[in-house]
Design a protein around this motif. Structure first.
Motif, PDB file in Angstrom:
ATOM      1  N   GLU A  12     -26.743 -25.297  -5.441  1.00 49.11           N
ATOM      2  CA  GLU A  12     -28.083 -25.703  -5.021  1.00 49.11           C
ATOM      3  C   GLU A  12     -29.132 -24.658  -5.413  1.00 49.11           C
ATOM      4  N   ASP A  13     -28.691 -23.564  -6.030  1.00 52.38           N
ATOM      5  CA  ASP A  13     -29.563 -22.443  -6.404  1.00 52.38           C
ATOM      6  C   ASP A  13     -30.424 -22.025  -5.208  1.00 52.38           C
ATOM      7  N   THR A  14     -29.765 -21.852  -4.068  1.00 54.96           N
ATOM      8  CA  THR A  14     -30.462 -21.598  -2.807  1.00 54.96           C
ATOM      9  C   THR A  14     -29.787 -20.481  -2.020  1.00 54.96           C
ATOM     10  N   TRP A  15     -30.626 -19.604  -1.471  1.00 55.73           N
ATOM     11  CA  TRP A  15     -30.177 -18.617  -0.484  1.00 55.73           C
ATOM     12  C   TRP A  15     -30.467 -19.195   0.888  1.00 55.73           C
ATOM     13  N   PHE A  16     -29.502 -19.132   1.779  1.00 56.08           N
ATOM     14  CA  PHE A  16     -29.664 -19.529   3.173  1.00 56.08           C
ATOM     15  C   PHE A  16     -29.631 -18.259   4.013  1.00 56.08           C
ATOM     16  N   TYR A  17     -30.685 -18.028   4.774  1.00 58.05           N
ATOM     17  CA  TYR A  17     -30.754 -16.914   5.721  1.00 58.05           C
ATOM     18  C   TYR A  17     -30.613 -17.533   7.102  1.00 58.05           C
ATOM     19  N   VAL A  18     -29.666 -17.024   7.879  1.00 57.08           N
ATOM     20  CA  VAL A  18     -29.297 -17.694   9.125  1.00 57.08           C
ATOM     21  C   VAL A  18     -29.275 -16.714  10.291  1.00 57.08           C
ATOM     22  N   GLU A  19     -29.821 -17.196  11.406  1.00 56.53           N
ATOM     23  CA  GLU A  19     -29.648 -16.538  12.695  1.00 56.53           C
ATOM     24  C   GLU A  19     -28.791 -17.489  13.519  1.00 56.53           C
ATOM     25  N   ALA A  20     -27.673 -16.997  14.019  1.00 60.20           N
ATOM     26  CA  ALA A  20     -26.764 -17.824  14.808  1.00 60.20           C
ATOM     27  C   ALA A  20     -26.529 -17.181  16.167  1.00 60.20           C
ATOM     28  N   ASP A  21     -26.417 -18.040  17.186  1.00 57.92           N
ATOM     29  CA  ASP A  21     -26.165 -17.518  18.531  1.00 57.92           C
ATOM     30  C   ASP A  21     -24.683 -17.188  18.698  1.00 57.92           C
ATOM     31  N   ALA A  22     -24.315 -16.711  19.874  1.00 58.87           N
ATOM     32  CA  ALA A  22     -22.949 -16.263  20.138  1.00 58.87           C
ATOM     33  C   ALA A  22     -21.924 -17.378  19.967  1.00 58.87           C
ATOM     34  N   GLU A  23     -22.341 -18.620  20.178  1.00 57.52           N
ATOM     35  CA  GLU A  23     -21.423 -19.751  20.031  1.00 57.52           C
ATOM     36  C   GLU A  23     -21.315 -20.230  18.581  1.00 57.52           C
ATOM     37  N   GLY A  24     -22.214 -19.749  17.723  1.00 56.06           N
ATOM     38  CA  GLY A  24     -22.176 -20.145  16.324  1.00 56.06           C
ATOM     39  C   GLY A  24     -23.186 -21.210  15.938  1.00 56.06           C
ATOM     40  N   TRP A  25     -24.102 -21.562  16.856  1.00 54.17           N
ATOM     41  CA  TRP A  25     -25.155 -22.528  16.529  1.00 54.17           C
ATOM     42  C   TRP A  25     -26.267 -21.824  15.768  1.00 54.17           C
ATOM     43  N   VAL A  26     -26.766 -22.468  14.729  1.00 48.74           N
ATOM     44  CA  VAL A  26     -27.865 -21.916  13.954  1.00 48.74           C
ATOM     45  C   VAL A  26     -29.141 -22.070  14.770  1.00 48.74           C
ATOM     46  N   THR A  27     -29.766 -20.950  15.111  1.00 50.98           N
ATOM     47  CA  THR A  27     -30.993 -20.987  15.908  1.00 50.98           C
ATOM     48  C   THR A  27     -32.242 -20.889  15.038  1.00 50.98           C
ATOM     49  N   ARG A  28     -32.118 -20.214  13.893  1.00 48.68           N
ATOM     50  CA  ARG A  28     -33.203 -20.182  12.905  1.00 48.68           C
ATOM     51  C   ARG A  28     -32.573 -20.153  11.522  1.00 48.68           C
ATOM     52  N   GLN A  29     -33.244 -20.799  10.580  1.00 43.98           N
ATOM     53  CA  GLN A  29     -32.705 -20.895   9.228  1.00 43.98           C
ATOM     54  C   GLN A  29     -33.837 -20.869   8.216  1.00 43.98           C
ATOM     55  N   VAL A  30     -33.652 -20.071   7.170  1.00 53.85           N
ATOM     56  CA  VAL A  30     -34.589 -19.991   6.045  1.00 53.85           C
ATOM     57  C   VAL A  30     -33.834 -20.396   4.793  1.00 53.85           C
ATOM     58  N   GLU A  31     -34.496 -21.171   3.942  1.00 52.98           N
ATOM     59  CA  GLU A  31     -33.912 -21.534   2.652  1.00 52.98           C
ATOM     60  C   GLU A  31     -34.879 -21.100   1.554  1.00 52.98           C
ATOM     61  N   LEU A  32     -34.349 -20.323   0.605  1.00 55.14           N
ATOM     62  CA  LEU A  32     -35.132 -19.846  -0.532  1.00 55.14           C
ATOM     63  C   LEU A  32     -34.493 -20.404  -1.799  1.00 55.14           C
ATOM     64  N   GLN A  33     -35.287 -21.074  -2.629  1.00 58.11           N
ATOM     65  CA  GLN A  33     -34.712 -21.777  -3.770  1.00 58.11           C
ATOM     66  C   GLN A  33     -35.212 -21.251  -5.109  1.00 58.11           C
ATOM     67  N   GLY A  34     -34.298 -21.217  -6.073  1.00 58.71           N
ATOM     68  CA  GLY A  34     -34.632 -20.891  -7.447  1.00 58.71           C
ATOM     69  C   GLY A  34     -34.729 -19.396  -7.713  1.00 58.71           C
ATOM     70  N   LEU A  35     -35.021 -19.092  -8.970  1.00 61.20           N
ATOM     71  CA  LEU A  35     -35.139 -17.692  -9.380  1.00 61.20           C
ATOM     72  C   LEU A  35     -36.237 -16.956  -8.632  1.00 61.20           C
ATOM     73  N   LEU A  36     -37.312 -17.672  -8.309  1.00 64.90           N
ATOM     74  CA  LEU A  36     -38.429 -17.045  -7.596  1.00 64.90           C
ATOM     75  C   LEU A  36     -38.217 -17.036  -6.079  1.00 64.90           C
TER      76      LEU A  36
END
Length: 111
Positions: A12-36
């Motif tokens: 997907e040419d994507t970086w996923f930045y994730v904040e997850a709680d103690a149970e493993g649920w994603v509480t915040r998520q950033v997606e950065l796509q492409g070379l830029l």
């Protein structure tokens, strides 16, 4: 305990930045796509749930996207790299600003 990591999905040419709680649920998520590494999402689960309850979910997702709706261990991040909270926050703030600016630009164009 909350944890932060990033994972690159080459197909997907994507970086996923994730904040997850103690149970493993994603509480915040950033997606950065492409070379830029263009921000295409910077979503908060708490905000997403509030928008869903308020009936404004479509607007929220158009601006910020969404978070993974499964536990982190169920979506198998590719080669996760741990982050500090500061590293995550830097990316989060930049991506949020870009998503908000994109929404304002779309609104000004009438899209």
């Amino acid at each position: 305990m909350t944890g932060w990591f990033r994972s690159r999905w080459a197909e997907e040419d994507t970086w996923f930045y994730v904040e997850a709680d103690a149970e493993g649920w994603v509480t915040r998520q950033v997606e950065l796509q492409g070379l830029l590494e263009r921000p295409i999402a910077a979503a908060s689960l708490m905000e997403w749930e509030a928008a869903q309850q308020a009936g404004t979910l479509a607007d929220y997702e158009a601006t910020f996207g969404g978070t993974a709706e499964v536990l982190v261990h169920e979506w198998d991040p590719h080669d996760p790299q741990e982050l500090t909270v500061g590293e995550f926050e830097d990316v989060w703030l930049t991506a949020r600003s870009a998503c908000q600016a994109g929404a304002r630009a779309r609104s000004a164009r009438g899209a």
